[in-house]
Motif scaffolding. Structure first.
Motif, short mmCIF file in Angstrom:
data_model
loop_
_atom_site.label_atom_id
_atom_site.label_comp_id
_atom_site.label_asym_id
_atom_site.label_seq_id
_atom_site.Cartn_x
_atom_site.Cartn_y
_atom_site.Cartn_z
N MET A 189 0.96 -1.14 0.30
CA MET A 189 -0.02 0.01 0.46
C MET A 189 0.61 1.47 0.22
N GLU A 190 1.80 1.56 0.90
CA GLU A 190 2.63 2.24 0.67
C GLU A 190 3.50 2.64 -0.60
N GLN A 191 3.96 1.72 -1.34
CA GLN A 191 4.04 1.95 -3.01
C GLN A 191 3.04 2.51 -3.42
N ALA A 192 1.92 1.87 -3.72
CA ALA A 192 0.90 2.50 -4.13
C ALA A 192 0.41 3.91 -3.53
N LEU A 193 0.05 4.31 -2.39
CA LEU A 193 0.29 5.91 -2.34
C LEU A 193 1.34 6.36 -2.66
N ASP A 194 2.59 6.14 -2.49
CA ASP A 194 3.43 6.98 -2.92
C ASP A 194 2.97 7.62 -4.59
N LEU A 209 -9.50 3.20 -11.65
CA LEU A 209 -9.16 3.10 -11.24
C LEU A 209 -7.58 1.47 -11.27
N VAL A 210 -8.21 1.07 -12.44
CA VAL A 210 -7.53 0.00 -12.78
C VAL A 210 -6.27 0.88 -13.41
N SER A 211 -6.22 1.98 -14.25
CA SER A 211 -5.37 2.06 -15.62
C SER A 211 -4.41 3.26 -14.27
N TYR A 212 -4.90 2.83 -12.98
CA TYR A 212 -3.17 3.38 -12.00
C TYR A 212 -2.44 2.32 -11.69
N LEU A 213 -2.62 1.56 -12.27
CA LEU A 213 -1.58 0.03 -12.10
C LEU A 213 -0.32 0.30 -12.06
N PRO A 214 0.69 -0.12 -11.66
CA PRO A 214 2.11 0.17 -12.01
C PRO A 214 2.04 -0.25 -13.56
N SER A 226 -2.32 -8.50 -6.48
CA SER A 226 -1.29 -7.70 -5.37
C SER A 226 -1.67 -6.10 -5.38
N ALA A 227 -1.04 -5.19 -6.67
CA ALA A 227 -1.21 -4.35 -7.30
C ALA A 227 -2.94 -4.07 -7.21
N THR A 228 -3.70 -4.50 -7.70
CA THR A 228 -5.63 -3.47 -7.72
C THR A 228 -5.35 -3.66 -6.08
N ALA A 229 -5.25 -5.10 -5.51
CA ALA A 229 -5.39 -4.55 -4.03
C ALA A 229 -5.17 -3.46 -3.18
N ALA A 230 -3.49 -2.82 -3.56
CA ALA A 230 -2.71 -2.55 -2.85
C ALA A 230 -3.58 -0.86 -3.52
N THR A 231 -3.76 -0.84 -4.68
CA THR A 231 -4.45 0.57 -5.51
C THR A 231 -5.71 0.90 -5.02
N PHE A 232 -6.20 0.39 -4.87
CA PHE A 232 -7.45 0.49 -4.31
C PHE A 232 -7.58 0.52 -2.38
N ALA A 233 -6.85 0.01 -1.96
CA ALA A 233 -6.72 0.49 -0.58
C ALA A 233 -6.17 2.02 -0.45
N ALA A 234 -5.31 2.10 -1.42
CA ALA A 234 -4.45 3.53 -1.39
C ALA A 234 -5.55 4.65 -1.88
N GLU B 213 -2.62 -2.63 7.20
CA GLU B 213 -2.62 -1.90 8.79
C GLU B 213 -1.35 -0.35 9.00
N ASP B 214 -1.12 0.01 8.25
CA ASP B 214 -0.36 1.38 7.66
C ASP B 214 -0.51 2.19 6.79
#
Lengths: 262, 214, 214
Positions: A189-194, A209-214, A226-234, B213-214
């Motif tokens: 998620m950190e990577q997605a947020l950045d 949202l899909v267009s934001y996938l790396p 993994s990327a989709t979940a992280a990007t969604f969470a972000a 979680e973070d």
């Protein structure tokens, strides 16, 4: 056993009496009443096997009497022996009482004679032992012994079971490898947020949202998930912070985001 | 000097026969805690004795025996014959368990041979110390195999005949496989230290929660 | 098992020639100031060696020499010939310090072993002080034997190998005058008539025969 020497004490020579006195003065020098009896028995000048126990008892009792007169304190065991010898003396002198149980005076006297003979025998044996050639005095051990060097040989043991358990342990270890170790296929998620913080400034309009996938994360299904979940969470996180808006027209419809108008 | 008092008078003039002197030298050398000089022997022996001559005989007598009469500086001593030195060594055999690292390394080589050091490390997940490999080589349970035909040409390790003998195996192929290990209960899902228990699912979830979680 | 690896295979079946074994026994006995058992020698010698046989030869070889091969209990040692004692620097003999009580107690234990404190006291007719027993234990001339199976299970004392070594005895059976003493009944445990000590008797006799008659 009752010898004629019973009342011969007065008939003793002067030298014998002096000797008896010396015995009393030397009472500390005796190793107990048996030792004293043995010494007294020598005055009879006969083989210990032919000793008159009655006479010996008499001599002992006289000794104790004299010690008392001279106020020499005798140890308790000397007095116990005196009492026993007095008893023995009465048994030897009086005719046996048929109503009385227990050993006869002769039996008791014989035992005392045995004890004396045995003590004498042990004394002589001790002397013969000490007269033997002794190590360090007459003969000698090796003066310059060579130490036996102790070399330790370690023998390692392992059984087939140990081996199999060890292998099993390693393989089980593999199966339990923590998921977090697989960083290669995980987009956090950190990577997605950045990534999204950098891109969101340009998203004035609703964008899928899909267009934001790396790049490079869409082909492999696992990586894509993994990327989709992280990007969604972000995106949820950014929406919460008030940077973007989200919308979804229907269940399972594409999710679109845009920058929140200021 | 003090000997004069102890010795009978005649010994002042008549030395004991040389055979007797030889016995004396023998006893003196045997019992002394340090090497003894000829002068010291002469001082202890009866007057007129010739310990140097007696020594010649004694030395000859001990030739080829289990002990020898040797010269140490200017003194004499009796010493173990050099070829029997091994008798003065007592071996104490101590049995120890092979360390965990060693047994694991050995297991990996046995199951994966021929196997490079890098491969062992990959499977164990930790570095293999040089001592561990050396120990297994010394025990003659592993030996060097052929070099791998890959860059760097790393050496490989294989198990030896001694290994097979020790573990009662005809060949390394007789080692039970993973399935058999599992059947034997040796592959039970035992918890690993420091890791959460449980199955793969739980593992995943912990991984996921970490993500969120973070 | 491990020995097989170390020893050359042939030595399992081919012992060294007896002359060589004799040398080995010679070296082992010369190197030790304490008596060495046959078992100990065998453990240090090559497989198949028979130190007991080698000892027969060695003992004969040293007859009449300055040192002798002597038997001490079930062990062997080399000692200087007693007639040469005058050549040696004497050690401070511990026996000087031994009291009459200690010497008598030692003799009683040697001739009556295994022997309880009560029996020593009975024979001497006086209490045995703790210090006396301690002194003999410290000299390692006596040690604790088996407990007597009588009420109170008293400890017994027996003489040691050091005792035999010190007094140049092959075994306790060789104590001077032992046979005569036994024939005269002076080693019997004869209880005071009328006293209920009968139980001890059987025990004592078995104890003695155990020590002396095998």
């Amino acid at each position: 056993m009752a010898g004629p020497s019973l009342f011969e004490e007065d008939a003793q020579s002067v030298s014998d009496r002096l000797q008896a006195e010396a015995l009393i003065v030397d009472v500390d020098g005796f190793e107990g009443p048996l030792d004293l009896l043995l010494t007294l028995s020598r005055t009879q000048k006969v083989d210990l096997r032919r000793i008159s126990v009655l006479q010996l008892a008499e001599q002992y009792l006289v000794f104790v009497e004299k010690a008392k007169k001279l106020r020499i304190e005798l140890a308790a065991d000397y007095l116990v022996m005196a009492a026993w010898l007095a008893f023995l003396k009465s048994r030897l002198l009086l005719p046996p009482d048929p109503t009385e149980d227990g050993p006869s005076g002769e039996e008791l006297a014989a035992h005392l004679a045995f004890q004396l003979e045995r003590l004498q025998a042990m004394r002589e044996s001790a002397a013969r032992l000490m007269a033997r050639d002794q190590k360090g005095r007459d003969f000698f051990a090796r003066g310059l012994p060579e130490d036996v060097q102790r070399s330790r040989k370690i023998h390692y043991s392992a059984t087939l079971l140990d081996l199999m358990q060890a292998y099993a342990r390693i393989r089980t270890h593999d199966e339990f490898r923590p998921y977090a170790f697989d960083r290669e296929h995980v987009f956090t998620m950190e990577q997605a947020l950045d990534r999204m913080r950098g891109l969101i400034g340009f998203a004035g309009d609703w964008t899928d949202l899909v267009s934001y996938l790396p790049d490079g994360w869409s082909a492999d299904p696992a990586r894509r998930r993994s990327a989709t979940a992280a990007t969604f969470a972000a995106s949820l996180e950014l929406a919460k912070q008030g940077h973007i808006e989200l919308r979804q027209s229907d269940t399972f419809a594409p999710i679109a985001i845009r920058r929140k108008p200021q | 000097m003090t000997d004069d008092v102890q010795e009978p008078e005649k010994s002042l003039f008549e030395a004991p026969p040389i055979a007797e002197q030889e016995r004396m030298v023998e006893a003196i050398l045997f019992a002394s805690s340090d090497p003894v000089t000829v002068a010291e022997m002469a001082a202890r022996m009866p007057h007129g004795a010739d310990p140097a001559e007696a020594l010649v005989y004694l030395r000859r007598r001990y030739e080829g025996r289990g002990v020898r009469v040797v010269k140490v500086g200017d003194a004499w001593a009796i010493r173990t014959a050099p070829d029997l030195g091994f008798l003065m060594q007592k071996e104490v055999v101590e049995t120890r368990k092979l360390s965990r690292a060693a047994i694991e390394t050995l297991a990996i080589i046995a199951y994966h041979q021929p196997c490079t050091r890098a491969e062992i490390e990959e499977i164990r997940g930790v570095a293999v110390s040089r001592g561990t490999i050396d120990q297994l080589l010394e025990l003659e349970w592993i030996r060097f195999g052929r070099r791998r035909m890959t860059p760097g040409r790393p050496v490989t390790f294989v198990v030896t005949q001694s290994f097979l003998d020790h573990f009662g195996l005809e060949s390394a192929r007789d080692l039970p496989g993973l399935k058999e290990l599992r059947a034997a209960g040796l592959l039970d899902n035992r918890p690993m230290p420091g890791l959460g228990q449980g199955d793969d699912e739980g593992e995943d979830q912990s991984g996921q929660s970490e993500m969120f979680e973070d």
